[in-house]
Design a protein around this motif. Structure first.
Motif, PDB file in Angstrom:
ATOM      1  N   ASN A 127       0.934 -46.248  14.237  1.00 22.23           N
ATOM      2  CA  ASN A 127       1.405 -46.431  15.603  1.00 22.23           C
ATOM      3  C   ASN A 127       2.562 -45.483  15.870  1.00 22.23           C
ATOM      4  N   CYS A 137       2.870 -41.028  11.126  1.00 19.45           N
ATOM      5  CA  CYS A 137       2.234 -41.932  12.081  1.00 19.45           C
ATOM      6  C   CYS A 137       1.956 -41.223  13.408  1.00 19.45           C
ATOM      7  N   PRO A 139       0.139 -38.572  16.131  1.00 18.58           N
ATOM      8  CA  PRO A 139      -1.220 -38.088  16.417  1.00 18.58           C
ATOM      9  C   PRO A 139      -1.494 -36.714  15.821  1.00 18.58           C
ATOM     10  N   THR A 166      -7.733 -44.247  14.931  1.00 20.56           N
ATOM     11  CA  THR A 166      -6.371 -44.786  15.058  1.00 20.56           C
ATOM     12  C   THR A 166      -6.272 -45.588  16.360  1.00 20.56           C
ATOM     13  N   ILE A 169      -2.660 -46.329  17.956  1.00 23.03           N
ATOM     14  CA  ILE A 169      -1.622 -45.296  17.889  1.00 23.03           C
ATOM     15  C   ILE A 169      -0.765 -45.210  19.150  1.00 23.03           C
TER      16      ILE A 169
END
Length: 232
Positions: A127, A137, A139, A166, A169
């Motif tokens: 996230n 974490c 992208p 994900t 995220i």
């Protein structure tokens, strides 16, 4: 036949929600957890409870001792930071609870597991909102890792494109809780605390506890866990 997916499962709120999402999307989940020398190893018992309730095809627990490197409050003799409210948590710097390269290591094992079981899908509960200070974490990290994975594996060379999912995220913790609630996740089975007591009860004041509590509060729900301090 359902498509197989490797799901990284810590036993915490996020990864348990991701497991439910993978199942909801029609995947047959193969769960992967790690005993890496974490001070909150109680999360593995939570992962076992979650797996039993979800009925996954297979659950593997890998042993990797990251204590040999240290460098984190989760793997070394360093105090876990405690706060009074979630507003005190800063995302401007990398916190001491960051475990160096942990997601890179975990995803590498997940990649190997996926190749063995014949999967081209990996789910991870990273996230970028709640843990913006964690470099693994983001992208852009996931995108770069996915590109590398498709260059480094037999499956990738054979044209079987691997996808790292994900689903959390860009979500707030409240949104994650709401999705889990809709999918019937039993959050009483999970464990999120970085510094639980001997009985496994969460402290209520580490970053993970406060963000979890904030998420439930903003979702208009009550966290089913019993915290160390009465009234928490």
């Amino acid at each position: 036949m359902k498509r197989k997916a490797v799901v990284l499962l810590s036993g915490g709120l996020d990864s348990t929600t991701v497991l439910a999402i993978a199942k909801d999307q029609g995947f047959e989940p193969y769960a992967l957890s790690f005993r890496y020398g974490q001070r909150h190893e109680v999360e593995l018992a939570a992962a076992q409870r979650v797996v039993a309730a979800a009925g996954v095809a297979r659950h593997v627990v890998c042993d990797i001792d990251l204590r040999v490197f240290g460098g984190s409050a989760l793997t070394a003799d360093v105090d876990v930071p405690k706060h009074v409210t979630a507003d005190e948590i800063s995302g401007d710097e990398i916190p001491i609870t960051y475990v160096p390269a942990r997601n890179t290591v975990f995803l590498s094992f997940a990649l190997a597991y996926a190749e063995v079981v014949g999967s081209t899908d990996i789910f991870i509960g990273v996230n970028a909102l709640d843990y913006s200070g964690y470099p693994d974490c983001r992208p852009e990290f996931i995108a770069a890792y996915e590109q590398m994975a498709n260059l480094a594996t037999r499956a990738g060379v054979e044209g079987k494109s691997l996808k790292i999912h994900t689903p959390l995220i860009d979500l707030t913790k409240a949104q994650t809780v709401e999705i889990g609630q809709r999918l019937g996740v039993d959050y009483s089975l999970t464990s999120s605390c970085y510094d639980p007591d001997a009985e496994g009860r969460p402290c209520g004041h580490c970053d993970s506890c406060l963000l979890r509590l904030k998420g439930f509060a903003e979702a208009g729900l009550t966290d089913p866990l019993t915290y160390q301090e009465s009234g928490t």
